[in-house]
Design a protein around this motif. Structure first.
Motif, PDB file in Angstrom:
ATOM      1  N   CYS A 121      -3.196   1.322 -10.161  1.00 56.01           N
ATOM      2  CA  CYS A 121      -2.220   0.258 -10.416  1.00 56.01           C
ATOM      3  C   CYS A 121      -2.848  -1.127 -10.307  1.00 56.01           C
ATOM      4  O   CYS A 121      -3.303  -1.689 -11.299  1.00 56.01           O
ATOM      5  CB  CYS A 121      -1.042   0.415  -9.448  1.00 56.01           C
ATOM      6  SG  CYS A 121       0.296  -0.765  -9.674  1.00 56.01           S
ATOM      7  N   PHE A 122      -2.902  -1.704  -9.117  1.00 57.05           N
ATOM      8  CA  PHE A 122      -3.349  -3.087  -8.958  1.00 57.05           C
ATOM      9  C   PHE A 122      -4.836  -3.254  -9.221  1.00 57.05           C
ATOM     10  O   PHE A 122      -5.671  -2.505  -8.711  1.00 57.05           O
ATOM     11  CB  PHE A 122      -3.024  -3.588  -7.549  1.00 57.05           C
ATOM     12  CG  PHE A 122      -3.608  -4.941  -7.245  1.00 57.05           C
ATOM     13  CD1 PHE A 122      -3.057  -6.083  -7.803  1.00 57.05           C
ATOM     14  CD2 PHE A 122      -4.733  -5.069  -6.435  1.00 57.05           C
ATOM     15  CE1 PHE A 122      -3.604  -7.344  -7.542  1.00 57.05           C
ATOM     16  CE2 PHE A 122      -5.280  -6.313  -6.159  1.00 57.05           C
ATOM     17  CZ  PHE A 122      -4.711  -7.455  -6.723  1.00 57.05           C
ATOM     18  N   ASN A 123      -5.169  -4.276 -10.024  1.00 58.20           N
ATOM     19  CA  ASN A 123      -6.555  -4.673 -10.247  1.00 58.20           C
ATOM     20  C   ASN A 123      -6.506  -6.053 -10.896  1.00 58.20           C
ATOM     21  O   ASN A 123      -6.026  -6.196 -12.021  1.00 58.20           O
ATOM     22  CB  ASN A 123      -7.276  -3.687 -11.173  1.00 58.20           C
ATOM     23  CG  ASN A 123      -8.777  -3.922 -11.212  1.00 58.20           C
ATOM     24  OD1 ASN A 123      -9.317  -4.716 -10.444  1.00 58.20           O
ATOM     25  ND2 ASN A 123      -9.469  -3.233 -12.123  1.00 58.20           N
ATOM     26  N   PHE A 124      -6.975  -7.055 -10.184  1.00 57.26           N
ATOM     27  CA  PHE A 124      -6.916  -8.416 -10.715  1.00 57.26           C
ATOM     28  C   PHE A 124      -7.956  -8.557 -11.825  1.00 57.26           C
ATOM     29  O   PHE A 124      -9.136  -8.792 -11.573  1.00 57.26           O
ATOM     30  CB  PHE A 124      -7.158  -9.446  -9.608  1.00 57.26           C
ATOM     31  CG  PHE A 124      -6.914 -10.865 -10.044  1.00 57.26           C
ATOM     32  CD1 PHE A 124      -5.631 -11.326 -10.267  1.00 57.26           C
ATOM     33  CD2 PHE A 124      -7.982 -11.728 -10.254  1.00 57.26           C
ATOM     34  CE1 PHE A 124      -5.397 -12.626 -10.688  1.00 57.26           C
ATOM     35  CE2 PHE A 124      -7.765 -13.034 -10.670  1.00 57.26           C
ATOM     36  CZ  PHE A 124      -6.465 -13.488 -10.893  1.00 57.26           C
TER      37      PHE A 124
ATOM     38  N   TYR B 111       0.858  -1.184   0.000  1.00 61.68           N
ATOM     39  CA  TYR B 111       0.000   0.000   0.000  1.00 61.68           C
ATOM     40  C   TYR B 111       0.896   1.236   0.000  1.00 61.68           C
ATOM     41  O   TYR B 111       1.771   1.375   0.870  1.00 61.68           O
ATOM     42  CB  TYR B 111      -0.902   0.001   1.226  1.00 61.68           C
ATOM     43  CG  TYR B 111      -1.681   1.279   1.430  1.00 61.68           C
ATOM     44  CD1 TYR B 111      -2.913   1.473   0.800  1.00 61.68           C
ATOM     45  CD2 TYR B 111      -1.192   2.296   2.246  1.00 61.68           C
ATOM     46  CE1 TYR B 111      -3.626   2.642   0.980  1.00 61.68           C
ATOM     47  CE2 TYR B 111      -1.896   3.464   2.434  1.00 61.68           C
ATOM     48  CZ  TYR B 111      -3.111   3.644   1.804  1.00 61.68           C
ATOM     49  OH  TYR B 111      -3.814   4.804   1.976  1.00 61.68           O
ATOM     50  N   LEU B 112       0.693   2.114  -0.976  1.00 56.36           N
ATOM     51  CA  LEU B 112       1.472   3.346  -1.078  1.00 56.36           C
ATOM     52  C   LEU B 112       0.624   4.552  -0.699  1.00 56.36           C
ATOM     53  O   LEU B 112      -0.541   4.665  -1.104  1.00 56.36           O
ATOM     54  CB  LEU B 112       1.979   3.563  -2.506  1.00 56.36           C
ATOM     55  CG  LEU B 112       3.305   2.925  -2.911  1.00 56.36           C
ATOM     56  CD1 LEU B 112       3.160   1.419  -2.990  1.00 56.36           C
ATOM     57  CD2 LEU B 112       3.778   3.500  -4.230  1.00 56.36           C
ATOM     58  N   ASN B 113       1.238   5.455   0.046  1.00 60.68           N
ATOM     59  CA  ASN B 113       0.654   6.766   0.335  1.00 60.68           C
ATOM     60  C   ASN B 113       1.555   7.792  -0.340  1.00 60.68           C
ATOM     61  O   ASN B 113       2.769   7.796  -0.133  1.00 60.68           O
ATOM     62  CB  ASN B 113       0.609   7.007   1.844  1.00 60.68           C
ATOM     63  CG  ASN B 113      -0.090   8.304   2.207  1.00 60.68           C
ATOM     64  OD1 ASN B 113      -1.248   8.309   2.597  1.00 60.68           O
ATOM     65  ND2 ASN B 113       0.621   9.430   2.121  1.00 60.68           N
ATOM     66  N   ILE B 114       0.958   8.671  -1.158  1.00 54.41           N
ATOM     67  CA  ILE B 114       1.739   9.692  -1.848  1.00 54.41           C
ATOM     68  C   ILE B 114       1.037  11.041  -1.741  1.00 54.41           C
ATOM     69  O   ILE B 114      -0.135  11.123  -1.356  1.00 54.41           O
ATOM     70  CB  ILE B 114       1.946   9.355  -3.343  1.00 54.41           C
ATOM     71  CG1 ILE B 114       0.605   9.410  -4.081  1.00 54.41           C
ATOM     72  CG2 ILE B 114       2.625   7.988  -3.520  1.00 54.41           C
ATOM     73  CD1 ILE B 114       0.725   9.505  -5.583  1.00 54.41           C
TER      74      ILE B 114
ATOM     75  N   VAL C  26      -3.739  13.866  -1.201  1.00 54.70           N
ATOM     76  CA  VAL C  26      -3.159  12.589  -0.768  1.00 54.70           C
ATOM     77  C   VAL C  26      -3.673  11.500  -1.691  1.00 54.70           C
ATOM     78  O   VAL C  26      -4.879  11.409  -1.937  1.00 54.70           O
ATOM     79  CB  VAL C  26      -3.532  12.266   0.688  1.00 54.70           C
ATOM     80  CG1 VAL C  26      -2.987  10.892   1.087  1.00 54.70           C
ATOM     81  CG2 VAL C  26      -2.998  13.346   1.624  1.00 54.70           C
ATOM     82  N   GLY C  27      -2.770  10.689  -2.227  1.00 55.53           N
ATOM     83  CA  GLY C  27      -3.163   9.622  -3.126  1.00 55.53           C
ATOM     84  C   GLY C  27      -2.876   8.250  -2.547  1.00 55.53           C
ATOM     85  O   GLY C  27      -2.010   8.099  -1.675  1.00 55.53           O
ATOM     86  N   GLU C  28      -3.624   7.238  -3.017  1.00 48.30           N
ATOM     87  CA  GLU C  28      -3.455   5.853  -2.581  1.00 48.30           C
ATOM     88  C   GLU C  28      -3.197   4.959  -3.788  1.00 48.30           C
ATOM     89  O   GLU C  28      -3.869   5.103  -4.823  1.00 48.30           O
ATOM     90  CB  GLU C  28      -4.704   5.342  -1.873  1.00 48.30           C
ATOM     91  CG  GLU C  28      -5.056   6.049  -0.578  1.00 48.30           C
ATOM     92  CD  GLU C  28      -6.313   5.452   0.031  1.00 48.30           C
ATOM     93  OE1 GLU C  28      -6.212   4.822   1.101  1.00 48.30           O
ATOM     94  OE2 GLU C  28      -7.401   5.599  -0.572  1.00 48.30           O
ATOM     95  N   ILE C  29      -2.253   4.054  -3.648  1.00 46.18           N
ATOM     96  CA  ILE C  29      -1.924   3.106  -4.712  1.00 46.18           C
ATOM     97  C   ILE C  29      -1.634   1.757  -4.068  1.00 46.18           C
ATOM     98  O   ILE C  29      -1.024   1.695  -2.992  1.00 46.18           O
ATOM     99  CB  ILE C  29      -0.677   3.568  -5.502  1.00 46.18           C
ATOM    100  CG1 ILE C  29      -0.936   4.908  -6.185  1.00 46.18           C
ATOM    101  CG2 ILE C  29      -0.258   2.509  -6.539  1.00 46.18           C
ATOM    102  CD1 ILE C  29       0.320   5.535  -6.773  1.00 46.18           C
ATOM    103  N   ILE C  30      -2.059   0.688  -4.714  1.00 45.91           N
ATOM    104  CA  ILE C  30      -1.627  -0.654  -4.317  1.00 45.91           C
ATOM    105  C   ILE C  30      -0.838  -1.234  -5.489  1.00 45.91           C
ATOM    106  O   ILE C  30      -1.274  -1.151  -6.645  1.00 45.91           O
ATOM    107  CB  ILE C  30      -2.812  -1.557  -3.954  1.00 45.91           C
ATOM    108  CG1 ILE C  30      -3.427  -1.088  -2.630  1.00 45.91           C
ATOM    109  CG2 ILE C  30      -2.370  -3.022  -3.826  1.00 45.91           C
ATOM    110  CD1 ILE C  30      -4.632  -1.881  -2.179  1.00 45.91           C
ATOM    111  N   CYS C  31       0.327  -1.777  -5.198  1.00 48.54           N
ATOM    112  CA  CYS C  31       1.199  -2.301  -6.242  1.00 48.54           C
ATOM    113  C   CYS C  31       1.929  -3.537  -5.743  1.00 48.54           C
ATOM    114  O   CYS C  31       1.854  -3.902  -4.564  1.00 48.54           O
ATOM    115  CB  CYS C  31       2.217  -1.249  -6.678  1.00 48.54           C
ATOM    116  SG  CYS C  31       3.490  -0.912  -5.425  1.00 48.54           S
ATOM    117  N   ASN C  32       2.637  -4.190  -6.627  1.00 49.60           N
ATOM    118  CA  ASN C  32       3.494  -5.302  -6.252  1.00 49.60           C
ATOM    119  C   ASN C  32       4.692  -4.767  -5.480  1.00 49.60           C
ATOM    120  O   ASN C  32       5.216  -3.686  -5.789  1.00 49.60           O
ATOM    121  CB  ASN C  32       3.962  -6.033  -7.510  1.00 49.60           C
ATOM    122  CG  ASN C  32       4.577  -7.382  -7.210  1.00 49.60           C
ATOM    123  OD1 ASN C  32       5.673  -7.474  -6.658  1.00 49.60           O
ATOM    124  ND2 ASN C  32       3.880  -8.447  -7.580  1.00 49.60           N
TER     125      ASN C  32
END
Length: 299
Positions: free
Chosen positions: A203-206, A138-141, A152-158
């Motif tokens: 980013c992440f989305n199965f 989980y990324l906070n940017i 504030v942005g949210e990203i989920i990545c590998n």
């Protein structure tokens, strides 16, 4: 180390400088008073006495210099460490006890918390997802939106690209690079088209690649789409152009010049390319101008 409260700094430094100065004057005075009375008036005239006086003065000067040298280092501000581009060098990326890695203030990544898992399970982390939660981060940017406001942005990545992304988005933020929205695709029900229509960076989305049955790199958290409304996914099934999202059709012609366009001269492209990402704008049979992806490192 000596810590001097700012409110008392000037007075303290005056004291530290004054003491050696008094000592210096005392040495000179003692040297003069120890001269025989008949020599004092002629110190400046007699070579022998003058040399003796000067020797004592030189010794006192050396003493004064030795006393003041450490004080100069205390009072002089230290220069910031700069990176090659002239910006302050980033702090070291070390994980804390909970696994959080902070790159700069407002920019960090960490393992998925139970709360985050609950938010994405059944949506972007759909049934049959083959990527373990432990492989995701989980990324906070922070980012600058289209109204020039910091958000504030949210990203989920590998986890394999987490450090890359936190560095890239930090550089984009420093450059005031505009991003309209940076939210988890789960806020759009996992609907990639809806997310793109809202120009959402994600980013992440199965999921599978649009129009195919093959898993997308997004399914592994190894791809990210940037400002997708202005940088669409373009294919030519049966020789006919298809633009996704459809609302991005005016931006499919890359010979035009318009804001938020990603090309090889764009900072966003350059930052991703420097870190080994592939850009969808370079693909031959299709074009995905919003898309950057990276392969897993070889074992």
């Amino acid at each position: 180390a000596i810590i001097i409260p700012r409110s008392r700094e000037k007075g303290t430094l005056f004291f530290l400088y004054a003491v050696p100065a008094v000592a210096y004057n005392h040495i000179i005075k003692q040297g003069y008073e120890n001269e025989p009375a008949e020599n004092r008036k002629e110190t400046s005239l007699m070579p022998h006495n003058r040399n003796s006086f000067f020797h004592r003065k030189a010794a006192a000067g050396v003493c004064l210099l030795l006393c003041l040298t450490p004080l100069l280092s205390l009072s002089a501000p230290s220069a910031p460490v700069l990176a090659a581009d002239g910006l302050p060098a980033p702090a070291a990326a070390d994980a804390d006890a909970d696994g959080r890695v902070t790159w700069q203030e407002g920019f960090f990544y960490e393992p998925l918390s139970e709360e985050v898992k609950a938010r994405i399970t059944g949506i972007s982390y759909g049934e049959g997802c083959i990527v373990p939660y432990e492989d995701l981060r989980y990324l906070n940017i922070l980012y600058v939106d289209f109204h020039r406001e910091t958000q504030v942005g949210e990203i989920i990545c590998n986890q394999a690209i987490a450090q890359d992304l936190v560095e890239i988005f930090y550089e984009l933020y420093l450059a005031d690079y505009p991003l309209e929205s940076v939210r988890l695709v789960d806020e759009y029900g996992g609907d990639d088209t809806l997310s793109m229509e809202h120009n959402n960076t994600s980013c992440f989305n199965f999921r599978v690649v649009d129009g195919t049955s093959s898993l997308s790199r997004h399914a592994y958290g190894l791809a990210i789409d940037i400002n997708p409304l202005y940088n669409p996914y373009v294919t030519w099934p049966g020789g006919k152009q298809r633009v996704s999202p459809a609302a991005a059709t005016p931006f499919a012609d890359r010979s035009l010049d318009f804001p938020n366009k990603i090309d090889e001269d764009d900072l966003c492209y350059q930052l991703f390319a420097e870190r080994g990402f592939t850009w969808g704008g370079h693909w031959r049979t299709m074009k995905d101008y919003q898309h950057f992806q990276k392969a897993l490192p070889e074992d």
